[in-house]
Each structure stands twice: as C-alpha cells, then as structure tokens.
Design a protein around this motif. Structure first.
Motif, PDB file in Angstrom:
ATOM      1  N   MET A 147       6.577   4.692  -9.475  1.00  0.00           N
ATOM      2  CA  MET A 147       7.148   4.309 -10.751  1.00  0.00           C
ATOM      3  C   MET A 147       8.660   4.508 -10.714  1.00  0.00           C
ATOM      4  O   MET A 147       9.165   5.350  -9.981  1.00  0.00           O
ATOM      5  N   ILE A 148       9.332   3.746 -11.537  1.00  0.00           N
ATOM      6  CA  ILE A 148      10.782   3.799 -11.655  1.00  0.00           C
ATOM      7  C   ILE A 148      11.143   4.256 -13.067  1.00  0.00           C
ATOM      8  O   ILE A 148      10.601   3.736 -14.052  1.00  0.00           O
ATOM      9  N   ILE A 149      12.044   5.215 -13.139  1.00  0.00           N
ATOM     10  CA  ILE A 149      12.539   5.702 -14.427  1.00  0.00           C
ATOM     11  C   ILE A 149      13.960   5.173 -14.580  1.00  0.00           C
ATOM     12  O   ILE A 149      14.806   5.385 -13.719  1.00  0.00           O
ATOM     13  N   VAL A 178       8.433  11.470  -9.000  1.00  0.00           N
ATOM     14  CA  VAL A 178       7.908  12.379  -7.986  1.00  0.00           C
ATOM     15  C   VAL A 178       6.810  13.225  -8.612  1.00  0.00           C
ATOM     16  O   VAL A 178       6.789  13.443  -9.820  1.00  0.00           O
ATOM     17  N   GLY A 179       5.923  13.708  -7.777  1.00  0.00           N
ATOM     18  CA  GLY A 179       4.886  14.628  -8.238  1.00  0.00           C
ATOM     19  C   GLY A 179       3.656  14.000  -8.778  1.00  0.00           C
ATOM     20  O   GLY A 179       3.421  12.910  -9.024  1.00  0.00           O
TER      21      GLY A 179
END
Length: 98
Positions: free
Chosen positions: A1-3, A97-98
């Motif tokens: 995913m991109i934030i 991340v995570g």
C-alpha cells in the motif's frame, strides 16, 4: 500500500474558504477514485489551526496513479479556486510497513 500525505498552508485569511472547497470538491474527488483504501482529512490544531492535511491510502502505486497521472509526486488540486487559496503545499509518499 501507498500512503500519500498532502499538506496545504492557505493564504492569509483564506483558511475557512479553502477548508470549505476541500470539503465540497477535493474530498468527493478523492473518495470516488478506484483503489482508494482510506482517506483522512484534517485541520491543524496549533494556535492558528489553518494548515490542512489529506492523508490517503492506496492499494498500489498504479492505483494512486489513476488519480494523479504519471506526475504522482506533485499535488493534485481538482479545482482552480483551491489553488488560488493555497500559499504553499507539499506531497510526501510512503510504502506501508508491518
């Protein structure tokens, strides 16, 4: 995913107008984009309370590019009236991340 984090500082005296345009134009524009996972929009809590931020989370870079086009590292301002009320803005991107 991109934030994606977009931050805008309005021109003096235009914070309320900019916030209203963001509610009426930018939020609906972003919310209808395919690949959007989440969107959070807020106004600063410091003494001025004028800065605005929009944090959007995207399924992928390609999904985000459907909204931004190839120039994905630049601001997307869907209405010229908003651009006229912004003194400065920034856009930052992060991979989840995570």
């Amino acid at each position: 995913m991109i934030i994606r984090i977009f931050r805008a500082r309005p021109k003096p005296g235009m914070a309320d107008e900019l916030a209203q345009l963001i509610e009426e134009v930018s939020i609906p524009f972003v919310d209808r984009q395919p690949g959007l996972v989440a969107r959070y929009t807020g106004r600063g809590m410091d003494s001025s309370g004028e800065d605005l931020v929009m944090i959007s989370v995207w399924e992928s870079l390609e999904a985000m590019k459907n909204m931004t086009g190839d120039d994905w590292q630049s601001a997307v301002i869907p209405d010229e009236r908003e651009a006229e009320r912004i003194a400065e803005s920034s856009v930052h991107h992060f991979r989840s991340v995570g």
